[in-house]
Design a protein around this motif. Structure first.
Motif, PDB file in Angstrom:
ATOM      1  N   HIS A 280     -11.848  72.025  94.887  1.00  0.00           N
ATOM      2  CA  HIS A 280     -11.135  73.629  94.944  1.00  0.00           C
ATOM      3  C   HIS A 280     -10.462  74.249  96.384  1.00  0.00           C
ATOM      4  O   HIS A 280      -9.838  75.264  95.905  1.00  0.00           O
ATOM      5  CB  HIS A 280     -12.190  74.595  93.793  1.00  0.00           C
ATOM      6  N   ALA A 281     -11.224  73.275  97.274  1.00  0.00           N
ATOM      7  CA  ALA A 281     -10.114  73.738  98.337  1.00  0.00           C
ATOM      8  C   ALA A 281      -9.051  73.298  98.098  1.00  0.00           C
ATOM      9  O   ALA A 281      -8.201  72.618  97.612  1.00  0.00           O
ATOM     10  CB  ALA A 281     -11.408  72.826  99.560  1.00  0.00           C
ATOM     11  N   LEU A 287      -6.437  68.794 105.334  1.00  0.00           N
ATOM     12  CA  LEU A 287      -5.937  68.140 106.983  1.00  0.00           C
ATOM     13  C   LEU A 287      -6.794  68.166 107.429  1.00  0.00           C
ATOM     14  O   LEU A 287      -6.852  67.657 108.618  1.00  0.00           O
ATOM     15  CB  LEU A 287      -4.315  68.771 106.301  1.00  0.00           C
ATOM     16  N   GLU A 288      -6.741  69.642 107.982  1.00  0.00           N
ATOM     17  CA  GLU A 288      -7.363  70.310 108.526  1.00  0.00           C
ATOM     18  C   GLU A 288      -9.084  69.076 109.166  1.00  0.00           C
ATOM     19  O   GLU A 288      -9.017  68.954 110.711  1.00  0.00           O
ATOM     20  CB  GLU A 288      -7.698  71.720 109.339  1.00  0.00           C
ATOM     21  N   LEU A 289      -9.815  69.005 108.464  1.00  0.00           N
ATOM     22  CA  LEU A 289     -11.232  68.215 108.168  1.00  0.00           C
ATOM     23  C   LEU A 289     -10.672  66.969 108.747  1.00  0.00           C
ATOM     24  O   LEU A 289     -11.327  66.601 109.461  1.00  0.00           O
ATOM     25  CB  LEU A 289     -11.589  68.217 107.027  1.00  0.00           C
ATOM     26  N   GLN A 297      -9.704  59.797 105.377  1.00  0.00           N
ATOM     27  CA  GLN A 297      -9.785  59.430 103.955  1.00  0.00           C
ATOM     28  C   GLN A 297     -11.376  60.779 104.075  1.00  0.00           C
ATOM     29  O   GLN A 297     -12.295  61.348 104.704  1.00  0.00           O
ATOM     30  CB  GLN A 297     -10.472  58.493 103.142  1.00  0.00           C
ATOM     31  N   LEU A 298     -11.545  61.870 103.489  1.00  0.00           N
ATOM     32  CA  LEU A 298     -11.792  62.539 102.668  1.00  0.00           C
ATOM     33  C   LEU A 298     -12.943  62.274 101.242  1.00  0.00           C
ATOM     34  O   LEU A 298     -12.563  61.934 100.190  1.00  0.00           O
ATOM     35  CB  LEU A 298     -11.619  64.104 102.585  1.00  0.00           C
ATOM     36  N   LEU A 316      -1.699  63.289 101.677  1.00  0.00           N
ATOM     37  CA  LEU A 316      -0.849  64.293 102.138  1.00  0.00           C
ATOM     38  C   LEU A 316      -0.065  64.303 102.594  1.00  0.00           C
ATOM     39  O   LEU A 316       1.030  64.839 102.499  1.00  0.00           O
ATOM     40  CB  LEU A 316      -2.154  64.976 103.115  1.00  0.00           C
ATOM     41  N   ILE A 317       0.565  63.685 103.071  1.00  0.00           N
ATOM     42  CA  ILE A 317       1.793  63.271 103.478  1.00  0.00           C
ATOM     43  C   ILE A 317       2.665  62.484 102.596  1.00  0.00           C
ATOM     44  O   ILE A 317       4.628  63.175 102.640  1.00  0.00           O
ATOM     45  CB  ILE A 317       2.357  61.606 104.045  1.00  0.00           C
ATOM     46  N   LYS A 318       2.397  62.538 101.513  1.00  0.00           N
ATOM     47  CA  LYS A 318       3.903  62.355  99.884  1.00  0.00           C
ATOM     48  C   LYS A 318       3.803  63.201  99.705  1.00  0.00           C
ATOM     49  O   LYS A 318       5.086  63.453  99.452  1.00  0.00           O
ATOM     50  CB  LYS A 318       2.630  61.115  99.043  1.00  0.00           C
TER      51      LYS A 318
END
Length: 322
Positions: A280-281, A287-289, A297-298, A316-318
């Motif tokens: 839910h973040a 991206l910051e992490l 990856q996370l 995130l780029i997409k």
């Protein structure tokens, strides 16, 4: 003076003239401006902006800015208004008419019609003595000494002043409304900025495969799992909880350390305490992490800390987050 320098000087002169014209508008911000902001804010209707020629183009842009910042607005071309589009104006609407001279024929025909319908008329013009300036309810002065055009003919400085006045109105209304970044995202859901404000990790990770192995999974199956899911990573799971992570990099490092890897299992090469983010973040937080930890990856968990998937920097780029 050579051609190169002449062009640079001309461009700089435009910036100086238009920049000074905008600064001069500060002396024209008075009680009428404040009353216009209050009027629009308290209005039950919409803002109808009208004009002709270059002023019409500026009007369209101001309409777009108002709409995107919480003030409903519609553009009505002055020429079309007197040929049927006047029906756009409803009882509670506020009308803003933009004109440099304030004396164009279409404006002169349109103004009495607006006044007869008892709609409030706001003028954005540089000519207080014009037909528009004399018949409006509120006058927003956009007077400029000269156009940036060397012939003093093409609307340049004057339209810049009109645009700046419209921006000032929009920003003041935004502040009066307490319009927040979250509100802005509601009006820009498809843009990169909007996505940064509303897109959550779950929105992305739910579209990906969910690679996972167990601590005792043999290395061949680990490699196949990573290859099949095409995310460059797999989670090591035990009782639905994340106990480790294996990336493409871990596999490469394994090959440099041993020639006999057939007997290895996931737990032998996995990284422990991997970086994890709640589903839910906000995606921008992911991206910051990634940037802080220099990773691509996370792993994603749900509210019970159970494994929920993977978010990759390419996702995130997409989405235009980067």
């Amino acid at each position: 003076m050579n051609k190169h320098q002449t062009i640079i000087n001309s461009a700089n002169q435009v910036f100086e003239l238009e920049g000074q014209a905008i600064l001069n508008l500060k002396s024209y911000i008075n009680d009428d401006f404040v009353k216009v902001v209050d009027l629009i804010y308290n209005s039950k209707g919409r803002v109808i902006i009208t004009g002709i020629g270059k002023s019409a183009i500026i009007g369209n842009k101001i309409v777009a800015t108002l709409n995107s910042t919480g003030t409903p607005a519609i553009f009505m071309h002055a020429a079309e208004a007197i040929h049927g589009d006047l029906g756009l104006i409803l009882k509670d609407d506020v009308v803003i008419c933009i004109s440099k001279s304030g004396n164009t024929p279409e404006i002169k025909v349109l103004i009495p019609l607006i006044k007869s319908a008892q709609n409030t008329l706001i003028a954005i013009t540089g000519n207080a003595d014009s037909f528009l300036g004399q018949h409006c309810d509120f006058f927003l002065n956009t007077y400029v000494e000269k156009e940036a055009c060397p012939l003093n003919l093409a609307p340049t400085t004057s339209t810049t002043a009109q645009l700046a006045m419209g921006d000032a109105l929009a920003v003041c209304l935004l502040e009066v409304r307490g319009f927040s970044s979250r509100d802005f995202a509601k009006y820009h859901p498809g843009g990169a900025l909007g996505k940064k404000l509303y897109l959550r990790v779950l929105d992305i990770s739910s579209q990906n495969n969910k690679p996972e192995v167990h601590p005792d999974t043999n290395i061949k199956e680990v490699i196949m799992n990573i290859s099949k899911n095409m995310l460059g990573v797999t989670a090591v799971i035990e009782n639905q909880k994340i106990v480790g992570i294996i990336t493409d990099g871990d596999l490469r490092r394994m090959l440099t350390k041993t020639d006999n890897f057939i007997s290895l299992t996931a737990k032998d090469i996995m990284g422990v305490a991997p970086k994890v983010i709640n589903e839910h973040a906000m995606a921008i937080k992911a991206l910051e992490l990634m940037e802080t930890n220099d990773i691509s990856q996370l792993l994603v968990c749900d509210d019970n800390d159970s494994y929920a998937g993977v978010v990759h920097i390419h996702d995130l780029i997409k989405e235009g987050i980067i």
